[in-house]
Design a protein around this motif. Structure first.
Motif, PDB file in Angstrom:
ATOM      1  N   ARG A  27       1.164  -1.261  -0.061  1.00 36.45           N
ATOM      2  CA  ARG A  27       0.554   0.105   0.018  1.00 36.45           C
ATOM      3  C   ARG A  27       0.641   1.111  -0.100  1.00 36.45           C
ATOM      4  N   GLU A  30       2.216   1.987  -3.724  1.00 34.45           N
ATOM      5  CA  GLU A  30       0.989   2.850  -4.721  1.00 34.45           C
ATOM      6  C   GLU A  30       0.716   3.450  -4.704  1.00 34.45           C
ATOM      7  N   SER A  31       0.677   4.242  -2.962  1.00 29.34           N
ATOM      8  CA  SER A  31       0.838   5.245  -2.508  1.00 29.34           C
ATOM      9  C   SER A  31       1.913   6.194  -3.287  1.00 29.34           C
ATOM     10  N   ARG A 172      -8.682   1.549   1.081  1.00 26.38           N
ATOM     11  CA  ARG A 172      -7.628   2.235   0.316  1.00 26.38           C
ATOM     12  C   ARG A 172      -7.019   1.309  -0.899  1.00 26.38           C
ATOM     13  N   LYS A 173      -7.295  -0.195  -0.949  1.00 32.94           N
ATOM     14  CA  LYS A 173      -7.111  -0.984  -1.971  1.00 32.94           C
ATOM     15  C   LYS A 173      -8.083  -0.274  -2.876  1.00 32.94           C
ATOM     16  N   ASP A 333      -8.645  -3.791   3.306  1.00 33.85           N
ATOM     17  CA  ASP A 333      -7.789  -3.016   4.087  1.00 33.85           C
ATOM     18  C   ASP A 333      -9.042  -2.598   5.756  1.00 33.85           C
TER      19      ASP A 333
END
Length: 342
Positions: A27, A30-31, A172-173, A333
């Motif tokens: 995550r 990804e961010s 988040r996903k 998440d």
């Protein structure tokens, strides 16, 4: 950029991020890679995941599974020069911060209900639709316009064109088009003759393309919203030297763009979306029963690919290519414990 170029961009940015920050989980990467930097250099998360698997297989990057938040999560770092005391401290810090983050978002009052509260206020402020639903309010068996609702929607809107089923995902996903969350919502709308409206933090381009072809309306919040009192305790989660989740917002008040979605955008797009949705209703019914289930298998990938063929977005001679496992699993998440549909 084509897929090969985006894969190479992903590989290069993985190296750069891990050189700078030493440690990162999926995550975080990804961010920093999919949601920041020049727009033309932002691969979708499934492309990033494939690139991560490549560099791990090549031995450039190491991956270590760590138990966090009730499940396993991979932590990534450079293979060749990891092991300084500062690296070990950073590893431990990332594990603790992400574990703390998961504990927070697993509580509906901290996360899921916050987004529902924001959109409850947005719908009221827009003053365009009558509605039922909201945080902690069951829509199951309520009667709306003569229809007894089957199952729990976040909101049911009443329109002169029909019912609209609104599903909110404060995760988040990124929400991928083969994910069960989407298909649970579609199935629920089919059973109630309601137009699906899906609101999530992020969709990939493929989801938006599929939505257009089946009459589903999608709206991206671009932020994950948490309870206002959590801003100080979660400061390190948001900080670039912590987890770097810079999109976190600590508020339960709607932004003007959220209100505008219900005041202008949805009413403008509703008619055309209804026409497409009704034209694809039989196809959606055919696939929803299988795709709404918690399952990861080659047969599921084939079912989804056959669906793409039927709506004209793939050809039967093309190679089947499902999304990466990370985007077809259901270790999300925050936990979903929606009541059973009836």
């Amino acid at each position: 950029m084509n897929l090969k170029e985006l894969r190479n961009v992903s590989r290069n940015r993985i190296r750069k991020i891990l050189r700078t920050y030493r440690v990162g989980n999926k995550r975080q990467l990804e961010s920093k890679i999919c949601e920041s930097g020049p727009p033309e250099m932002r691969p979708a998360p499934d492309i990033l995941t494939k690139a991560l698997k490549e560099v791990v297989k090549e031995g450039v990057i190491k991956s270590q599974k760590v138990k966090m938040g009730g499940g396993d999560d991979n932590i990534y770092y450079f293979a060749e020069d990891f092991g300084l005391p500062s690296d070990n401290d950073r590893f431990s810090r990332v594990v603790k911060l992400y574990s703390d983050y998961l504990k927070v978002v697993h509580k509906k009052e901290n996360c899921a209900y916050v987004l529902e509260t924001i959109f409850l206020k947005a719908i009221k402020a827009a003053d365009t639709y009558h509605f039922v639903g909201g945080p902690g309010i069951s829509t199951n068996k309520q009667q709306v316009n003569g229809t007894v609702i089957k199952g729990n929607f976040d909101f049911i809107l009443q329109s002169d064109k029909g019912l609209i089923g609104v599903e909110l995902k404060n995760k988040r996903k990124w929400l991928y088009p083969d994910h069960k969350d989407l298909w649970v919502a579609i199935d629920r709308c089919l059973k109630n003759n309601a137009l699906p409206v899906i609101i999530a933090r992020k969709f990939p381009y493929t989801a938006r393309l599929i939505f257009k072809n089946i009459g589903v309306l999608g709206y991206e919040t671009h932020n994950q919203y948490l309870e206002p009192g959590l801003e100080e305790p979660m400061a390190d989660v948001r900080d670039k030297n912590g987890l770097g989740f810079a999109d976190l917002r600590f508020t339960d008040e709607p932004e003007e763009r959220h209100i505008n979605f219900f005041r202008k955008i949805l009413p403008k797009q509703e008619k055309d979306s209804w026409e497409v949705f009704l034209s694809k209703k039989d196809i959606l019914k055919k696939y929803a029963e299988s795709l709404k289930k918690d399952s990861i298998s080659k047969s599921r990938t084939k079912i989804f690919y056959q669906f793409l063929i039927e709506i004209g977005l793939a050809q039967d001679h093309e190679e089947e290519s499902g999304f990466d496992d990370d985007y077809t699993d259901y270790n999300d998440d925050y936990y979903d414990d929606d009541q059973q549909d009836f």
